[in-house]
Design a protein around this motif. Structure first.
Motif, PDB file in Angstrom:
ATOM      1  N   ARG A   1       0.899  -1.192  -0.030  1.00 43.39           N
ATOM      2  CA  ARG A   1       0.195   0.021  -0.063  1.00 43.39           C
ATOM      3  C   ARG A   1       0.852   1.241   0.109  1.00 43.39           C
ATOM      4  NH1 ARG A   1      -5.255   1.473   1.598  1.00 43.39           N
ATOM      5  NH2 ARG A   1      -5.628  -0.657   0.413  1.00 43.39           N
ATOM      6  N   SER A   2       1.884   1.241   0.785  1.00 47.70           N
ATOM      7  CA  SER A   2       2.756   2.537   0.593  1.00 47.70           C
ATOM      8  C   SER A   2       3.481   2.673  -0.397  1.00 47.70           C
ATOM      9  CB  SER A   2       3.919   2.187   1.922  1.00 47.70           C
ATOM     10  OG  SER A   2       3.265   2.075   3.146  1.00 47.70           O
ATOM     11  N   GLU A   3       3.752   1.800  -1.174  1.00 51.82           N
ATOM     12  CA  GLU A   3       4.631   1.742  -2.481  1.00 51.82           C
ATOM     13  C   GLU A   3       3.549   2.205  -3.535  1.00 51.82           C
ATOM     14  OE1 GLU A   3       7.512   1.512  -3.338  1.00 51.82           O
ATOM     15  OE2 GLU A   3       8.452  -0.176  -2.044  1.00 51.82           O
ATOM     16  N   GLY A   4       2.233   1.713  -3.476  1.00 46.20           N
ATOM     17  CA  GLY A   4       1.355   2.369  -3.850  1.00 46.20           C
ATOM     18  C   GLY A   4       1.086   3.934  -3.942  1.00 46.20           C
ATOM     19  N   TRP A   5       1.044   4.426  -2.523  1.00 46.47           N
ATOM     20  CA  TRP A   5       1.066   5.886  -2.362  1.00 46.47           C
ATOM     21  C   TRP A   5       2.146   6.633  -2.787  1.00 46.47           C
ATOM     22  CZ3 TRP A   5      -0.125   4.021   3.421  1.00 46.47           C
ATOM     23  CH2 TRP A   5      -1.595   4.066   3.568  1.00 46.47           C
ATOM     24  N   LEU A   6       3.433   5.977  -2.881  1.00 39.93           N
ATOM     25  CA  LEU A   6       4.652   6.763  -3.585  1.00 39.93           C
ATOM     26  C   LEU A   6       4.470   6.861  -4.741  1.00 39.93           C
ATOM     27  CD1 LEU A   6       7.404   5.010  -1.264  1.00 39.93           C
ATOM     28  CD2 LEU A   6       6.607   7.557  -1.427  1.00 39.93           C
ATOM     29  N   ALA A   7       3.972   5.867  -5.453  1.00 38.20           N
ATOM     30  CA  ALA A   7       3.852   5.889  -6.970  1.00 38.20           C
ATOM     31  C   ALA A   7       2.840   7.005  -7.309  1.00 38.20           C
ATOM     32  CB  ALA A   7       3.309   4.655  -7.648  1.00 38.20           C
ATOM     33  N   ASP A   8       1.859   7.110  -6.557  1.00 37.63           N
ATOM     34  CA  ASP A   8       0.677   7.963  -6.984  1.00 37.63           C
ATOM     35  C   ASP A   8       1.294   9.377  -6.659  1.00 37.63           C
ATOM     36  OD1 ASP A   8      -2.060   8.859  -7.389  1.00 37.63           O
ATOM     37  OD2 ASP A   8      -1.652   9.775  -5.278  1.00 37.63           O
ATOM     38  N   ALA A   9       1.947   9.648  -5.639  1.00 39.38           N
ATOM     39  CA  ALA A   9       2.700  10.764  -5.520  1.00 39.38           C
ATOM     40  C   ALA A   9       3.566  11.180  -6.483  1.00 39.38           C
ATOM     41  CB  ALA A   9       3.391  10.880  -4.199  1.00 39.38           C
ATOM     42  N   ALA A  10       4.448  10.599  -7.063  1.00 39.65           N
ATOM     43  CA  ALA A  10       5.476  10.694  -8.142  1.00 39.65           C
ATOM     44  C   ALA A  10       4.570  11.183  -9.328  1.00 39.65           C
ATOM     45  CB  ALA A  10       6.270   9.477  -8.416  1.00 39.65           C
ATOM     46  N   ARG A  11       3.356  10.370  -9.573  1.00 37.33           N
ATOM     47  CA  ARG A  11       2.717  10.982 -10.905  1.00 37.33           C
ATOM     48  C   ARG A  11       2.330  12.197 -10.694  1.00 37.33           C
ATOM     49  NH1 ARG A  11       1.081   5.376 -10.542  1.00 37.33           N
ATOM     50  NH2 ARG A  11      -0.655   5.946  -9.283  1.00 37.33           N
ATOM     51  N   ARG A  12       1.958  13.116  -9.591  1.00 39.93           N
ATOM     52  CA  ARG A  12       1.796  14.323  -9.399  1.00 39.93           C
ATOM     53  C   ARG A  12       2.719  15.221  -9.367  1.00 39.93           C
ATOM     54  NH1 ARG A  12      -1.331  14.720  -4.013  1.00 39.93           N
ATOM     55  NH2 ARG A  12      -0.725  12.391  -3.335  1.00 39.93           N
TER      56      ARG A  12
ATOM     57  N   THR B   1      12.284  12.596 -10.377  1.00 37.19           N
ATOM     58  CA  THR B   1      11.719  12.168  -9.086  1.00 37.19           C
ATOM     59  C   THR B   1      12.035  10.934  -8.610  1.00 37.19           C
ATOM     60  OG1 THR B   1       9.841  13.612  -9.417  1.00 37.19           O
ATOM     61  CG2 THR B   1       9.542  11.895  -7.967  1.00 37.19           C
ATOM     62  N   ARG B   2      12.257  10.663  -7.538  1.00 36.22           N
ATOM     63  CA  ARG B   2      12.702   9.070  -6.876  1.00 36.22           C
ATOM     64  C   ARG B   2      11.727   8.951  -5.751  1.00 36.22           C
ATOM     65  NH1 ARG B   2      17.900  10.859  -8.740  1.00 36.22           N
ATOM     66  NH2 ARG B   2      18.673   9.615 -10.290  1.00 36.22           N
ATOM     67  N   THR B   3      11.339   7.515  -5.569  1.00 35.02           N
ATOM     68  CA  THR B   3      10.810   7.548  -4.196  1.00 35.02           C
ATOM     69  C   THR B   3      11.294   6.484  -3.402  1.00 35.02           C
ATOM     70  OG1 THR B   3       9.593   5.460  -5.342  1.00 35.02           O
ATOM     71  CG2 THR B   3       8.389   7.883  -5.676  1.00 35.02           C
ATOM     72  N   HIS B   4      11.237   6.693  -2.061  1.00 37.01           N
ATOM     73  CA  HIS B   4      11.794   5.777  -1.008  1.00 37.01           C
ATOM     74  C   HIS B   4      10.983   5.375  -0.061  1.00 37.01           C
ATOM     75  CE1 HIS B   4      15.616   7.450  -2.643  1.00 37.01           C
ATOM     76  NE2 HIS B   4      15.034   8.444  -3.039  1.00 37.01           N
ATOM     77  N   LEU B   5      11.028   4.119   0.340  1.00 40.63           N
ATOM     78  CA  LEU B   5      10.111   3.628   1.385  1.00 40.63           C
ATOM     79  C   LEU B   5      11.056   3.106   2.310  1.00 40.63           C
ATOM     80  CD1 LEU B   5       7.414   2.685   2.748  1.00 40.63           C
ATOM     81  CD2 LEU B   5       7.615   0.725   1.772  1.00 40.63           C
ATOM     82  N   VAL B   6      11.227   3.670   3.594  1.00 43.78           N
ATOM     83  CA  VAL B   6      12.048   3.575   4.669  1.00 43.78           C
ATOM     84  C   VAL B   6      11.686   3.217   5.886  1.00 43.78           C
ATOM     85  CG1 VAL B   6      13.802   5.090   3.615  1.00 43.78           C
ATOM     86  CG2 VAL B   6      12.413   6.028   5.233  1.00 43.78           C
ATOM     87  N   TYR B   7      12.510   2.308   6.788  1.00 41.49           N
ATOM     88  CA  TYR B   7      11.776   2.266   8.162  1.00 41.49           C
ATOM     89  C   TYR B   7      12.685   2.818   9.192  1.00 41.49           C
ATOM     90  CZ  TYR B   7       9.151  -1.563   5.958  1.00 41.49           C
ATOM     91  OH  TYR B   7       8.094  -2.250   5.070  1.00 41.49           O
TER      92      TYR B   7
END
Length: 292
Positions: A59-70, A77-83
């Motif tokens: 789900r988080s990866e999906g949110w990031l992909a949606d953000a990148a499209r905007r 643009t690059r996206t990062h999911l971190v802990y």
């Protein structure tokens, strides 16, 4: 040059994304959209749920992909999911590993439209970040004005650290090819009881000094101006100025801050509540000032 957006799938995250895109486009920076999840390391008494963890990750990866499209296509643009243990710690760690020059965050959405209300993440960053932090007021994503920056405003007082902030303002204005407005806070810094004529004189002298300093370091294509603000309070002084909807304000970290760390002082905190435009808080001894 790389800028980090602390993103969440919330209105505050959208505000941060919108401001981050504006800044990255104006300065030709790469935009790194970062979403932080709580660390995968749990106490032994808390059982792990692999199915839920996988769902949350996807789900988080999906949110990031949606953000990148905007983000506008011209912005890399690059996206990062971190802990991390906290959202702010994840942003600061990522900024360090990527060599980012700026962290962009949104407001807690319990304040007034066009103003910034500090949430826990903003408060943490503004008291510990080693890189500048940009604060997107509520409603930044819905403002509807042109994408970009029309002017940089740099608020300069007489206390220690002002030269660092001025150097950062020069670098930002030059990189964005926009005018630099220098606002002297001498009239606010002076103690009470000083005669108005003396306050006005000191303010005018200080404004001219910082203008001369900036003019000697700015490229010919960038115009600098200087204003003196007056008022019985910071909020009143800031309210007396005119503001473009797409300008950015630079303020300095408190002189109480450790070198290369932020600490939001009382003046900046008061400005934060009064400003109708985004603010960037610059640490002492910021690497933004290198070479200036």
């Amino acid at each position: 040059m790389r800028f980090i957006v602390g993103y969440t799938a919330t209105p505050a995250g959208s505000d941060a994304l919108a401001l981050g895109a504006r800044l990255a486009r104006s300065w030709g920076a790469t935009l790194d959209i970062v979403l932080v999840l709580h660390s995968e390391h749990r106490p032994t008494l808390v059982p792990s749920d692999a199915g839920y963890d996988r769902f949350l990750h996807d789900r988080s990866e999906g949110w990031l992909a949606d953000a990148a499209r905007r983000v506008p296509a011209e912005v890399t643009t690059r996206t990062h999911l971190v802990y991390a243990d906290t959202f702010s710690a994840g942003l600061m760690d990522t900024a360090g590993s990527l060599g980012a020059m700026l962290i962009v965050i949104g407001a807690a959405h319990d304040g007034i439209f066009g103003r910034f209300t500090l949430g826990s993440v903003a408060a943490d960053l503004l008291h510990s970040s080693s890189v500048p932090v940009a604060l997107a007021p509520i409603g930044t994503a819905d403002a509807g004005h042109a994408l970009g920056i029309s002017r940089m405003t740099c608020t300069i007082g007489t206390k220690a650290g002002s030269e660092v902030l001025l150097a950062a303002g020069i670098r930002f204005a030059a990189a964005a090819h926009v005018p630099l407005r220098l606002v002297s806070l001498v009239a606010v810094d002076l103690p009470g009881g000083v005669e108005d004529k003396l306050v006005s004189k000191h303010g005018a002298i200080h404004a001219q000094e910082v203008l001369n300093y900036a003019a000697a370091r700015l490229p010919e294509s960038v115009v600098a101006t200087a204003d003196v603000v007056f008022g019985d309070s910071i909020e009143q002084a800031i309210g007396s100025l005119d503001w473009n909807p797409d300008e950015i304000v630079l303020v300095g970290s408190s002189r109480l801050a450790q070198p290369r760390r932020l600490f939001l002082g009382s003046t900046a905190a008061k400005m934060l509540r009064a400003l109708p435009v985004p603010m960037i808080v610059v640490p002492r001894e910021s690497h933004l000032t290198q070479g200036i």
